[in-house]
Design an enzyme around this catalytic site. Structure first.
Site, PDB file in Angstrom:
ATOM      1  N   LEU A  59       0.866  -1.382   0.378  1.00 61.75           N
ATOM      2  CA  LEU A  59      -0.252  -0.025  -0.390  1.00 61.75           C
ATOM      3  C   LEU A  59       0.940   1.097   0.198  1.00 61.75           C
ATOM      4  CD1 LEU A  59      -2.448  -0.881   2.833  1.00 61.75           C
ATOM      5  CD2 LEU A  59      -2.492  -0.859  -0.186  1.00 61.75           C
ATOM      6  N   HIS A 104     -22.578  17.097  13.542  1.00 63.17           N
ATOM      7  CA  HIS A 104     -23.830  16.589  12.925  1.00 63.17           C
ATOM      8  C   HIS A 104     -24.589  17.620  11.220  1.00 63.17           C
ATOM      9  CE1 HIS A 104     -28.484  15.178  12.709  1.00 63.17           C
ATOM     10  NE2 HIS A 104     -28.473  16.280  12.199  1.00 63.17           N
TER      11      HIS A 104
HETATM   12  P1  FAD Z   1       6.915   1.481  -6.192  1.00 64.45           P
HETATM   13  O1  FAD Z   1       5.428   2.956  -6.779  1.00 64.45           O
HETATM   14  O2  FAD Z   1       6.841   0.079  -7.140  1.00 64.45           O
HETATM   15  O3  FAD Z   1       7.895   3.090  -7.429  1.00 64.45           O
HETATM   16  C1  FAD Z   1       9.041   2.010  -7.282  1.00 64.45           C
HETATM   17  C2  FAD Z   1       9.641   2.513  -8.232  1.00 64.45           C
HETATM   18  O4  FAD Z   1      11.005   2.239  -8.639  1.00 64.45           O
HETATM   19  C3  FAD Z   1       9.512   2.493  -9.667  1.00 64.45           C
HETATM   20  O5  FAD Z   1       8.552   3.517 -10.346  1.00 64.45           O
HETATM   21  C4  FAD Z   1      10.132   1.926 -10.648  1.00 64.45           C
HETATM   22  O6  FAD Z   1      10.485   2.736 -12.072  1.00 64.45           O
HETATM   23  C5  FAD Z   1      11.123   2.208  -9.766  1.00 64.45           C
HETATM   24  N1  FAD Z   1      12.322   0.985 -10.032  1.00 64.45           N
HETATM   25  C6  FAD Z   1      12.408  -0.027  -9.720  1.00 64.45           C
HETATM   26  N2  FAD Z   1      13.534  -0.434  -9.932  1.00 64.45           N
HETATM   27  C7  FAD Z   1      14.917  -0.067 -10.899  1.00 64.45           C
HETATM   28  C8  FAD Z   1      15.715   0.332 -10.932  1.00 64.45           C
HETATM   29  N3  FAD Z   1      16.344  -0.627 -10.071  1.00 64.45           N
HETATM   30  N4  FAD Z   1      16.551   1.639 -10.863  1.00 64.45           N
HETATM   31  C9  FAD Z   1      16.024   2.603 -11.333  1.00 64.45           C
HETATM   32  N5  FAD Z   1      14.687   2.856 -10.182  1.00 64.45           N
HETATM   33  C10 FAD Z   1      13.869   1.434 -10.300  1.00 64.45           C
HETATM   34  N6  FAD Z   1      -2.005   1.504  -3.016  1.00 64.45           N
HETATM   35  C11 FAD Z   1      -2.333   2.583  -1.711  1.00 64.45           C
HETATM   36  O7  FAD Z   1      -1.785   2.296  -0.998  1.00 64.45           O
HETATM   37  N7  FAD Z   1      -3.996   3.502  -2.377  1.00 64.45           N
HETATM   38  C12 FAD Z   1      -4.467   2.787  -3.913  1.00 64.45           C
HETATM   39  O8  FAD Z   1      -6.016   3.640  -4.063  1.00 64.45           O
HETATM   40  C13 FAD Z   1      -3.333   1.837  -4.127  1.00 64.45           C
HETATM   41  N8  FAD Z   1      -3.816   1.920  -5.196  1.00 64.45           N
HETATM   42  C14 FAD Z   1      -3.437   1.145  -6.687  1.00 64.45           C
HETATM   43  C15 FAD Z   1      -3.728   0.609  -7.988  1.00 64.45           C
HETATM   44  C16 FAD Z   1      -3.017   0.361  -9.349  1.00 64.45           C
HETATM   45  C17 FAD Z   1      -3.780   0.119 -10.334  1.00 64.45           C
HETATM   46  C18 FAD Z   1      -1.822  -0.726  -8.361  1.00 64.45           C
HETATM   47  C19 FAD Z   1      -1.367  -1.166  -9.354  1.00 64.45           C
HETATM   48  C20 FAD Z   1      -1.162  -0.836  -7.487  1.00 64.45           C
HETATM   49  C21 FAD Z   1      -2.393   0.552  -6.131  1.00 64.45           C
HETATM   50  N9  FAD Z   1      -1.908   0.503  -4.908  1.00 64.45           N
HETATM   51  C22 FAD Z   1      -2.223   1.034  -4.138  1.00 64.45           C
HETATM   52  C23 FAD Z   1      -0.597   0.513  -4.274  1.00 64.45           C
HETATM   53  C24 FAD Z   1       0.309   1.044  -4.892  1.00 64.45           C
HETATM   54  O9  FAD Z   1       0.848   1.730  -5.914  1.00 64.45           O
HETATM   55  C25 FAD Z   1       2.062   0.209  -3.725  1.00 64.45           C
HETATM   56  O10 FAD Z   1       1.761   0.308  -2.191  1.00 64.45           O
HETATM   57  C26 FAD Z   1       3.115   2.032  -3.617  1.00 64.45           C
HETATM   58  O11 FAD Z   1       3.356   2.103  -5.376  1.00 64.45           O
HETATM   59  C27 FAD Z   1       4.213   1.245  -3.078  1.00 64.45           C
HETATM   60  O12 FAD Z   1       5.259   2.111  -3.246  1.00 64.45           O
HETATM   61  P2  FAD Z   1       6.382   1.993  -3.311  1.00 64.45           P
HETATM   62  O13 FAD Z   1       7.132   3.080  -3.330  1.00 64.45           O
HETATM   63  O14 FAD Z   1       7.224   0.653  -2.837  1.00 64.45           O
HETATM   64  O15 FAD Z   1       7.283   1.144  -4.860  1.00 64.45           O
HETATM   65  P1  NAD Z   2      -4.381  -8.753  -4.233  1.00 66.52           P
HETATM   66  O1  NAD Z   2      -4.177  -9.335  -3.940  1.00 66.52           O
HETATM   67  O2  NAD Z   2      -5.575  -7.963  -3.805  1.00 66.52           O
HETATM   68  O3  NAD Z   2      -5.788  -9.620  -5.140  1.00 66.52           O
HETATM   69  C1  NAD Z   2      -5.931 -11.129  -5.672  1.00 66.52           C
HETATM   70  C2  NAD Z   2      -7.022 -11.603  -5.740  1.00 66.52           C
HETATM   71  O4  NAD Z   2      -6.759 -12.946  -6.886  1.00 66.52           O
HETATM   72  C3  NAD Z   2      -7.135 -12.730  -4.617  1.00 66.52           C
HETATM   73  O5  NAD Z   2      -8.508 -12.448  -4.146  1.00 66.52           O
HETATM   74  C4  NAD Z   2      -6.794 -13.468  -5.205  1.00 66.52           C
HETATM   75  O6  NAD Z   2      -7.690 -15.191  -4.448  1.00 66.52           O
HETATM   76  C5  NAD Z   2      -7.127 -13.957  -6.012  1.00 66.52           C
HETATM   77  N1  NAD Z   2      -5.952 -15.038  -7.429  1.00 66.52           N
HETATM   78  C6  NAD Z   2      -4.295 -15.393  -6.842  1.00 66.52           C
HETATM   79  N2  NAD Z   2      -4.544 -16.223  -7.605  1.00 66.52           N
HETATM   80  C7  NAD Z   2      -5.331 -16.495  -8.912  1.00 66.52           C
HETATM   81  C8  NAD Z   2      -5.937 -17.424 -10.017  1.00 66.52           C
HETATM   82  N3  NAD Z   2      -4.842 -18.089 -10.359  1.00 66.52           N
HETATM   83  N4  NAD Z   2      -7.475 -17.463 -10.155  1.00 66.52           N
HETATM   84  C9  NAD Z   2      -8.792 -16.607  -9.806  1.00 66.52           C
HETATM   85  N5  NAD Z   2      -8.129 -15.722  -8.841  1.00 66.52           N
HETATM   86  C10 NAD Z   2      -6.704 -15.626  -8.390  1.00 66.52           C
HETATM   87  O7  NAD Z   2      -4.180  -8.553  -5.799  1.00 66.52           O
HETATM   88  P2  NAD Z   2      -4.350  -7.214  -7.024  1.00 66.52           P
HETATM   89  O8  NAD Z   2      -6.063  -6.844  -6.918  1.00 66.52           O
HETATM   90  O9  NAD Z   2      -3.591  -7.698  -7.832  1.00 66.52           O
HETATM   91  O10 NAD Z   2      -3.358  -6.174  -6.433  1.00 66.52           O
HETATM   92  C11 NAD Z   2      -2.272  -6.324  -5.815  1.00 66.52           C
HETATM   93  C12 NAD Z   2      -2.532  -5.659  -5.145  1.00 66.52           C
HETATM   94  O11 NAD Z   2      -2.113  -4.128  -4.999  1.00 66.52           O
HETATM   95  C13 NAD Z   2      -2.360  -5.500  -3.706  1.00 66.52           C
HETATM   96  O12 NAD Z   2      -2.835  -6.572  -2.796  1.00 66.52           O
HETATM   97  C14 NAD Z   2      -3.006  -3.723  -2.685  1.00 66.52           C
HETATM   98  O13 NAD Z   2      -1.924  -4.373  -2.397  1.00 66.52           O
HETATM   99  C15 NAD Z   2      -2.579  -3.198  -4.004  1.00 66.52           C
HETATM  100  N6  NAD Z   2      -3.357  -2.199  -4.556  1.00 66.52           N
HETATM  101  C16 NAD Z   2      -3.914  -1.728  -3.463  1.00 66.52           C
HETATM  102  C17 NAD Z   2      -5.713  -0.762  -3.773  1.00 66.52           C
HETATM  103  C18 NAD Z   2      -5.867  -0.022  -2.641  1.00 66.52           C
HETATM  104  O14 NAD Z   2      -5.215  -0.052  -1.622  1.00 66.52           O
HETATM  105  N7  NAD Z   2      -7.406   0.434  -2.926  1.00 66.52           N
HETATM  106  C19 NAD Z   2      -5.877  -0.906  -5.011  1.00 66.52           C
HETATM  107  C20 NAD Z   2      -5.306  -1.609  -5.710  1.00 66.52           C
HETATM  108  C21 NAD Z   2      -4.142  -2.272  -5.448  1.00 66.52           C
END
Ligand code: FAD
Ligand code: NAD
Length: 471
Positions: A325, A450
């Site tokens: 997250l 409220h």
């Molecule tokens: P990242 O954000 O993945 O950043 C890592 C960065 O490192 C990347 O930009 C990558 O390009 C860079 N990098 C990697 N290797 C190298 C290298 N060797 N050299 C230079 N750069 C490098 N979380 C929430 O809390 N709320 C949400 O609503 C939410 N929605 C999401 C929706 C989607 C569709 C997805 C995919 C994820 C969502 N998440 C959400 C999860 C959230 O995006 C991640 O938990 C968060 O971005 C993690 O932060 P981080 O800094 O660890 O890594």
């Molecule tokens: P997730 O872990 O939230 O959900 C994956 C789901 O896929 C689970 O319910 C699991 O049981 C199911 N699953 C696993 N293997 C399967 C298979 N072979 N066939 C059918 N179902 C299967 O993962 P996600 O939705 O890919 O999101 C990845 C991560 O990104 C999340 O765990 C979360 O940490 C982060 N994320 C967070 C937010 C947010 O905070 N609102 C939004 C998007 C993503």
């Protein structure tokens, strides 16, 4: 402070919410900082292809859905409603651009060197960067913070092709509304992006391996979310695994098997695989230096001070253990910078909230009822439905409830679970109360404005001792 153009006190690898926040906090603490990012824009997964673009689309599609089916309840007539998908996607891109540019501005303001390219750790204290605009660069710093995030998990028999079989990244920019979107995985991404495309008119089927969606959520609240999404037209096929795919021009036939031996087949034009994310520390050089990386999950092992077992190398965010997250990554970014500066940085992992931004939203913090049971805790439950909340009535958003779990002996809050309008904002109060070790009585005796949705939290806290006023 370190001297010399390429010598820094801290080099952060990755400019996601973990990395960029660590860089800013380290700079605030007087350190000379460089942050290496292989993307051309800053902000990582979160700002570029994660939290922000998905929420922009969730907000836009929710407005469309309201205009289509709910405005009339408020006495608002909309004639000739239409969807301009390119404009919706362009707005999302604009939001992303403004926020990623905002991180660049913050880097400038804090005198952080943003270095574009792929980083590799050559030795403790030494990082080389390749592939950036300015050519190859060598950096030196006594402290290196790995914040390289995570990538989508790919299924071996359902390989991403970027067009028909996609990850969340492509599902944020489909050029037309799919006719039938098959979503594999009923977790965060499947439900959020499934909701977006359902609201815009797609048929959406979610295939989930386990017997329920959102498997980690409180069972009661997750069950209510399931019902609500099903009412909105999302179709769910639980206890089922996808086994193969036949691609054809512009679409696919996906084969699946139920856990009870039944076979299923889906004809669809897009498949979103959302079965989790894998930590990403590939080709970073950490393992060659003796760093421990779990071969299955990709997670880098760290101690409670975010230190890997290689001197001077730390790791934070999605690439280490814990929920993937953005706010968890950010808090670790602050903590690691403070630890490097010799301060007692820490993160309270018991009070990290989680939110699924469907509508209604589902937000929680602390223990679920099932976790409280399995820990053998004795607890009391207080619940309050939004149906009895004045503001929710005024908004015509009465679905869902607040559920409070409090320790029977101490009354201390153990967990709070909300399904309802703006649950994402409401959960902050529960987090703050739990962070201060507060009780249900504390919430019940706190004056809430409220009419607000947050009064439902107060009423649920009152309900712990069966004294809710409005129920
Ligand atoms: P990242 O954000 O993945 O950043 C890592 C960065 O490192 C990347 O930009 C990558 O390009 C860079 N990098 C990697 N290797 C190298 C290298 N060797 N050299 C230079 N750069 C490098 N979380 C929430 O809390 N709320 C949400 O609503 C939410 N929605 C999401 C929706 C989607 C569709 C997805 C995919 C994820 C969502 N998440 C959400 C999860 C959230 O995006 C991640 O938990 C968060 O971005 C993690 O932060 P981080 O800094 O660890 O890594
Ligand atoms: P997730 O872990 O939230 O959900 C994956 C789901 O896929 C689970 O319910 C699991 O049981 C199911 N699953 C696993 N293997 C399967 C298979 N072979 N066939 C059918 N179902 C299967 O993962 P996600 O939705 O890919 O999101 C990845 C991560 O990104 C999340 O765990 C979360 O940490 C982060 N994320 C967070 C937010 C947010 O905070 N609102 C939004 C998007 C993503």
């Amino acid at each position: 402070m370190a001297a010399g153009a390429n010598r820094y006190d801290v080099v952060v690898i990755g400019a996601g919410p973990g990395g960029y926040v660590a860089a800013i906090r380290a700079a605030q603490l007087g350190m000379k900082v460089a942050c290496v990012e292989k993307r051309s824009s800053l902000g990582g997964t979160c700002l570029n292809v994660g939290c922000i673009p998905s929420k922009a689309l969730l907000d836009s599609s929710e407005l469309y859905h309201l205009a289509e089916s709910r405005f009339k309840i408020h006495g608002i007539r909309v004639d000739n409603l239409g969807l301009d998908l390119p404009a919706m996607l362009a707005r999302k891109d604009k939001v992303v651009k403004e926020l990623t540019d905002g991180v660049r501005f913050l880097f400038k303001k804090n005198k952080i060197a943003a270095i574009e390219g792929v980083a590799k750790i050559d030795a403790p204290g030494k990082v080389s960067v390749r592939g950036g605009e300015v050519g190859d660069v060598s950096l030196e710093a006594p402290h290196i913070v790995v914040a390289t995030g995570s990538v989508p998990v790919e299924l071996p028999f359902l390989k991403f092709d970027g067009k028909t079989v996609v990850s969340s990244t492509e599902a944020l920019c489909f050029d037309r509304v799919p006719e039938h979107l098959l979503v594999v995985g009923g977790g965060y991404i499947g439900l959020e992006l499934g909701s977006v495309w359902r609201r815009l008119g797609a048929k959406v089927t979610v295939v989930e391996f386990l017997p329920r969606i959102t498997p980690l959520a409180d069972v009661e609240i997750g069950g209510l979310l399931h019902k609500s999404l099903a009412k909105q037209g999302l179709e769910f096929q639980l206890e089922t695994k996808v086994t193969g795919i036949e691609l054809r021009n512009g679409g696919a036939t996906v084969k699946a098997e139920t856990n009870h031996g039944g076979s299923l087949s889906y004809s669809c034009d897009r498949v979103l695989v959302a079965v989790g994310r894998r930590a990403f520390a590939d080709k970073l050089g950490l393992e060659e230096l003796g760093g421990k990386v779990d071969p299955k999950t990709g997670k880098v092992a760290v101690d409670e001070r975010y230190r890997t077992n290689v001197e001077g190398i730390y790791a934070i965010g999605d690439v280490i253990d814990g929920p993937m997250l953005a706010h968890k990554a950010e808090d670790e970014g602050i903590a690691v910078a403070e630890i490097i500066a010799g301060k007692p940085g820490r993160v309270d992992y018991d009070t990290i909230p989680s939110v699924i931004y469907t509508w209604p939203e589902m937000a929680s913090v602390g223990l679920t009822e099932e976790q409280a049971k399995s820990k053998g805790l004795t607890y009391k439950v207080g619940k309050f439905p939004f149906l009895a909340n004045g503001r929710a009535k005024a908004m015509d958003e009465t679905e869902g409830l607040v559920k409070v779990l409090a320790d029977s002996r101490t009354d201390r809050l153990l967990g709070v679970h909300i399904l309802g309008p703006r649950a994402s904002d409401m959960i902050a109060e529960a987090v703050a109360v739990m962070e201060f070790g507060g009780s249900a009585e504390d919430v019940a005796r706190t004056c809430h404005s409220h009419p607000t949705l947050s009064e439902a939290f107060k009423e649920a806290a009152l309900a712990v001792d069966k004294r809710a006023i409005h129920m």
